[in-house]
Write an enzyme that holds these catalytic residues in place. Sequence first.
Site, short mmCIF file in Angstrom:
data_model
loop_
_atom_site.label_atom_id
_atom_site.label_comp_id
_atom_site.label_asym_id
_atom_site.label_seq_id
_atom_site.Cartn_x
_atom_site.Cartn_y
_atom_site.Cartn_z
N CYS A 34 0.83 -1.20 0.00
CA CYS A 34 0.00 0.00 0.00
C CYS A 34 0.87 1.25 0.00
CB CYS A 34 -0.90 0.05 1.25
SG CYS A 34 -1.97 -1.38 1.49
N ASP A 436 18.74 37.87 -12.87
CA ASP A 436 17.45 38.14 -13.51
C ASP A 436 16.87 39.45 -12.97
OD1 ASP A 436 14.99 36.94 -15.07
OD2 ASP A 436 14.22 37.68 -13.15
#
Length: 486
Positions: A34, A436
């Site tokens: 599971c 940037d």
Amino acid sequence: MHSDTERCVRAVQSKDARFDGWFFTAVLTTRIYCRPSCPVVPPKPHNMRFYPSAAAAQQAGFRACKRCRPDATPGSPQWNERADLVGRAMRLIADGVVDHGGVPALAARLGYSVRQVERQLRAELGAGPLALARAQRAQTARVLIETSALPMTEVAMAAGFGSIRTFNDTVREVFALSPTDLRRRSAGRDRPTIGELSVRLPFRAPLCPDNLFGHLAATAVPGVEEWRDGAYRRTLRLPHGHGVVGLRPLPEHIRCDLALTDLRDLSVAISRCRRLLDLDADPVAVDELLAQDPALTALVAKNPGRRVPRTVDGAELAVRAVLGQQVSTQAARTHAGRLVEAHGEPVADPGGGLTHLFPETAALAELDPERLALPRSRRTTLTGLVAALPRIDLSPGGDRQAARDDLLALPGIGPWTVETVAMRALGDPDAFLANDLGIRLAAEHLGLPTTPAGLTARAAAWRPWRAYAVQYLWATSDHPINILPV
């Protein structure tokens, strides 16, 4: 993670969905495995065994739980984070390299021998590359069985199985149901036309769709991408043909509508869409670290779960990064659109306005630079990049540092372009665009250092998640232009 038994037991007992995909829980008494968040009553700790992959659990003789469907969990975030052999191998397996070329092709892409690759994967994941690819084929088969009306023979071929017998045996072994029983359990679902599928792409919460889909829509190349009726749509170039995908954010998952010319490309298309949207990230781990910086605390609290918008094709992203040097977002879209119209491969899109695939590198090699409406220096940079792309590996399993070095060696390509490619094409979670303009404006607004060197030094505390810090910093402005060195 799977070797820390105490931590795994706590995660299972608390049904912590954050660890879905990190490890798998097998139960000795039921022979079922599971996901950690399975809703059933947790087994007793002495009956639990933990595996690092679904393939390892399957090889140990456990079958997938029919309730929590552990084979459909988000992937482990460490495969995107890690740049070592195992991390690169897992990204390439997800991209279909083993299915299309076998283990020798995988080893060749990694630059190691077959024996070395198999040994390292088995040591860390409990399964070799063939078993890992088989687990992926089983999940692809399940998607096709449950969401299409294809005959089982065609499902087997599309999922990559060599024979209908192997397909039947694998489905029974993994899911404890025959293919026919799997389809019967999904009765009542709409069956799309042949080649069209709708699947759910799971993710770890939280997820902030605004920056993710906002960026993709704002930078969309005309003819290749579009935002239509609340979904981001684009064309895909795939190993056996092409496709069109529509990705729609929903509270519990991303709806993925695919139209493929060859269903054998399903698993690769899904893998690339997950990568594009960074759905295997661990936002809790990212946000916990970034929020420790007082300058980022409020940004993280306001919109937790930001992802890094990535790409479905590394070469495409590199070309677009060069076209975006020192110009506005709209100008970059215009340049890319002209390139697509002149050199892209036309496609049909009855459901929207998409017209082309982004040009292949071979097609771009034939372009006439004098016909590009770009400064001469930019034309030189673009043609130099196109000529070098065949020898630079920008695939999901590429060596990130080697790609950086190769790009920096090209004329006209500097740190901004390299880090953009590293962040979006190579998937480096620690890529950082210190020069940037949008980042520098955000830094000034937040009282952070504004010089590239000063900001890089401050950002050391954000490692290894600096690419995610970029997303939070960009959120303080529209960052419409990069006017700094390339």
